[in-house]
Design a protein around this motif. Structure first.
Motif, PDB file in Angstrom:
ATOM      1  N   GLY A 196      19.731  39.160  17.588  1.00 15.46           N
ATOM      2  CA  GLY A 196      19.264  38.212  18.599  1.00 15.46           C
ATOM      3  C   GLY A 196      20.228  37.074  18.855  1.00 15.46           C
ATOM      4  N   THR A 218      21.302  36.612  22.599  1.00 19.52           N
ATOM      5  CA  THR A 218      20.206  36.078  23.404  1.00 19.52           C
ATOM      6  C   THR A 218      20.048  34.582  23.162  1.00 19.52           C
ATOM      7  N   ALA A 219      20.135  34.158  21.932  1.00 14.68           N
ATOM      8  CA  ALA A 219      20.024  32.736  21.613  1.00 14.68           C
ATOM      9  C   ALA A 219      21.190  31.958  22.216  1.00 14.68           C
ATOM     10  N   GLU A 220      22.381  32.539  22.189  1.00  7.23           N
ATOM     11  CA  GLU A 220      23.536  31.865  22.783  1.00  7.23           C
ATOM     12  C   GLU A 220      23.363  31.716  24.288  1.00  7.23           C
ATOM     13  N   TYR A 221      22.854  32.750  24.943  1.00  7.28           N
ATOM     14  CA  TYR A 221      22.600  32.656  26.381  1.00  7.28           C
ATOM     15  C   TYR A 221      21.556  31.584  26.669  1.00  7.28           C
ATOM     16  N   ALA A 222      20.531  31.504  25.853  1.00  5.54           N
ATOM     17  CA  ALA A 222      19.492  30.499  26.059  1.00  5.54           C
ATOM     18  C   ALA A 222      20.059  29.093  25.903  1.00  5.54           C
ATOM     19  N   ILE A 223      20.886  28.880  24.911  1.00  8.80           N
ATOM     20  CA  ILE A 223      21.494  27.564  24.700  1.00  8.80           C
ATOM     21  C   ILE A 223      22.420  27.214  25.857  1.00  8.80           C
ATOM     22  N   THR A 230      22.252  28.327  28.910  1.00  9.76           N
ATOM     23  CA  THR A 230      21.416  28.092  30.088  1.00  9.76           C
ATOM     24  C   THR A 230      20.799  26.704  30.049  1.00  9.76           C
ATOM     25  N   MET A 231      20.297  26.310  28.892  1.00 12.06           N
ATOM     26  CA  MET A 231      19.701  24.976  28.761  1.00 12.06           C
ATOM     27  C   MET A 231      20.752  23.878  28.968  1.00 12.06           C
TER      28      MET A 231
END
Length: 58
Positions: A13, A16-21, A23-24
């Protein structure tokens, strides 16, 4: 090969966590830009810049 699969299993994961960070961070930066561009001072500077560019051009 099994050793590699075991080593990578714990990071499934991570992307996915890197993309979320990322994006934020982008959303936060966009919010900051919106706040800056809404100020009257910055709006005046940008309007003056466009006016000078159009006056100079023709």
């Amino acid at each position: 090969m099994k050793r590699l699969k075991r080593a990578l299993r714990g990071e499934e994961g991570a992307a996915t966590a890197e993309y979320a960070i990322a994006t934020m961070a982008a959303v936060g930066f966009a919010g900051l830009l919106v706040a800056i561009l809404r100020s009257d001072e910055v709006r005046g500077i940008l309007t003056d810049l466009v006016h000078r560019a159009l006056t100079f051009a023709g």
